[in-house]
Design a protein around this motif. Structure first.
Motif, PDB file in Angstrom:
ATOM      1  N   CYS A  30       0.833  -1.199   0.000  1.00  0.00           N
ATOM      2  CA  CYS A  30       0.000   0.000   0.000  1.00  0.00           C
ATOM      3  C   CYS A  30       0.870   1.253   0.000  1.00  0.00           C
ATOM      4  N   ARG A  33      -2.006   7.091  -3.093  1.00  0.00           N
ATOM      5  CA  ARG A  33      -2.408   6.815  -4.472  1.00  0.00           C
ATOM      6  C   ARG A  33      -1.494   7.468  -5.486  1.00  0.00           C
ATOM      7  N   GLN A  54     -16.510   0.012  -5.386  1.00  0.00           N
ATOM      8  CA  GLN A  54     -16.903  -1.213  -4.700  1.00  0.00           C
ATOM      9  C   GLN A  54     -17.495  -0.758  -3.378  1.00  0.00           C
ATOM     10  N   SER A  57     -16.858   2.683   0.099  1.00  0.00           N
ATOM     11  CA  SER A  57     -15.559   2.891   0.728  1.00  0.00           C
ATOM     12  C   SER A  57     -14.357   2.403  -0.058  1.00  0.00           C
ATOM     13  N   ARG A  58     -14.530   2.009  -1.318  1.00  0.00           N
ATOM     14  CA  ARG A  58     -13.360   1.569  -2.077  1.00  0.00           C
ATOM     15  C   ARG A  58     -13.546   1.812  -3.568  1.00  0.00           C
ATOM     16  N   LEU A  60     -12.015   0.730  -7.111  1.00  0.00           N
ATOM     17  CA  LEU A  60     -11.195  -0.284  -7.765  1.00  0.00           C
ATOM     18  C   LEU A  60     -10.756   0.239  -9.118  1.00  0.00           C
ATOM     19  N   GLY A  75      -7.002  -1.131  -5.126  1.00  0.00           N
ATOM     20  CA  GLY A  75      -8.134  -0.713  -4.303  1.00  0.00           C
ATOM     21  C   GLY A  75      -7.717   0.526  -3.537  1.00  0.00           C
ATOM     22  N   THR A  76      -8.485   1.619  -3.673  1.00  0.00           N
ATOM     23  CA  THR A  76      -8.149   2.868  -2.994  1.00  0.00           C
ATOM     24  C   THR A  76      -9.221   3.193  -1.968  1.00  0.00           C
ATOM     25  N   ARG A  77      -8.766   3.461  -0.749  1.00  0.00           N
ATOM     26  CA  ARG A  77      -9.656   3.797   0.356  1.00  0.00           C
ATOM     27  C   ARG A  77      -9.958   5.292   0.349  1.00  0.00           C
ATOM     28  N   SER A  82      -3.791   3.552  -1.566  1.00  0.00           N
ATOM     29  CA  SER A  82      -4.073   2.512  -2.552  1.00  0.00           C
ATOM     30  C   SER A  82      -3.294   1.260  -2.210  1.00  0.00           C
ATOM     31  N   CYS A  83      -3.949   0.123  -2.345  1.00  0.00           N
ATOM     32  CA  CYS A  83      -3.316  -1.170  -2.084  1.00  0.00           C
ATOM     33  C   CYS A  83      -3.439  -2.052  -3.313  1.00  0.00           C
ATOM     34  N   LEU A  85      -4.275  -5.236  -5.011  1.00  0.00           N
ATOM     35  CA  LEU A  85      -5.136  -6.378  -4.712  1.00  0.00           C
ATOM     36  C   LEU A  85      -4.752  -7.606  -5.531  1.00  0.00           C
TER      37      LEU A  85
END
Length: 104
Positions: A30, A33, A54, A57-58, A60, A75-77, A82-83, A85
């Motif tokens: 992570c 971003r 998604q 809260s996310r 994609l 996946g960005t919170r 960003s993590c 996936l």
């Protein structure tokens, strides 16, 4: 010997089926971003190919390179982190599906 093989298969099979957050060994990569996007562009030549929400809260996003075939699912919170996936190779774009209206 047979018991050891069966035991090992059960342990590794259960680990493979466990959700990612259930394993202490699973570490997501992570970054902020902006930093993540820079890495995808500079190191892998990937560009944004699409994305969507998604839930509330996310975000994609699918990043891919037509030249190398690499791809990354991010996946960005809401906090801007960003993590990764998923990653892979041999990316190809699919042709859009169109309907002719003959069945209507």
């Amino acid at each position: 010997m047979y018991k050891r093989i069966v035991s090992a298969a059960l342990v590794f099979g259960a680990a493979a089926l466990a959700p990612p957050h259930a394993s202490a060994q699973t570490q997501a990569f992570c970054l902020d971003r902006d930093q993540m996007v820079a890495q995808l562009q500079l190191r892998f030549g990937e560009t944004l190919h699409g994305g969507g929400l998604q839930g509330p809260s996310r975000l994609l996003e699918l990043w891919a390179s037509k030249e190398t075939g690499s791809f990354t699912l991010l996946g960005t919170r809401p906090d801007g982190i960003s993590c990764v996936l998923a990653t892979g190779t041999d990316w190809h774009s699919a042709l859009p599906v169109t309907t002719t209206g003959e069945d209507s």
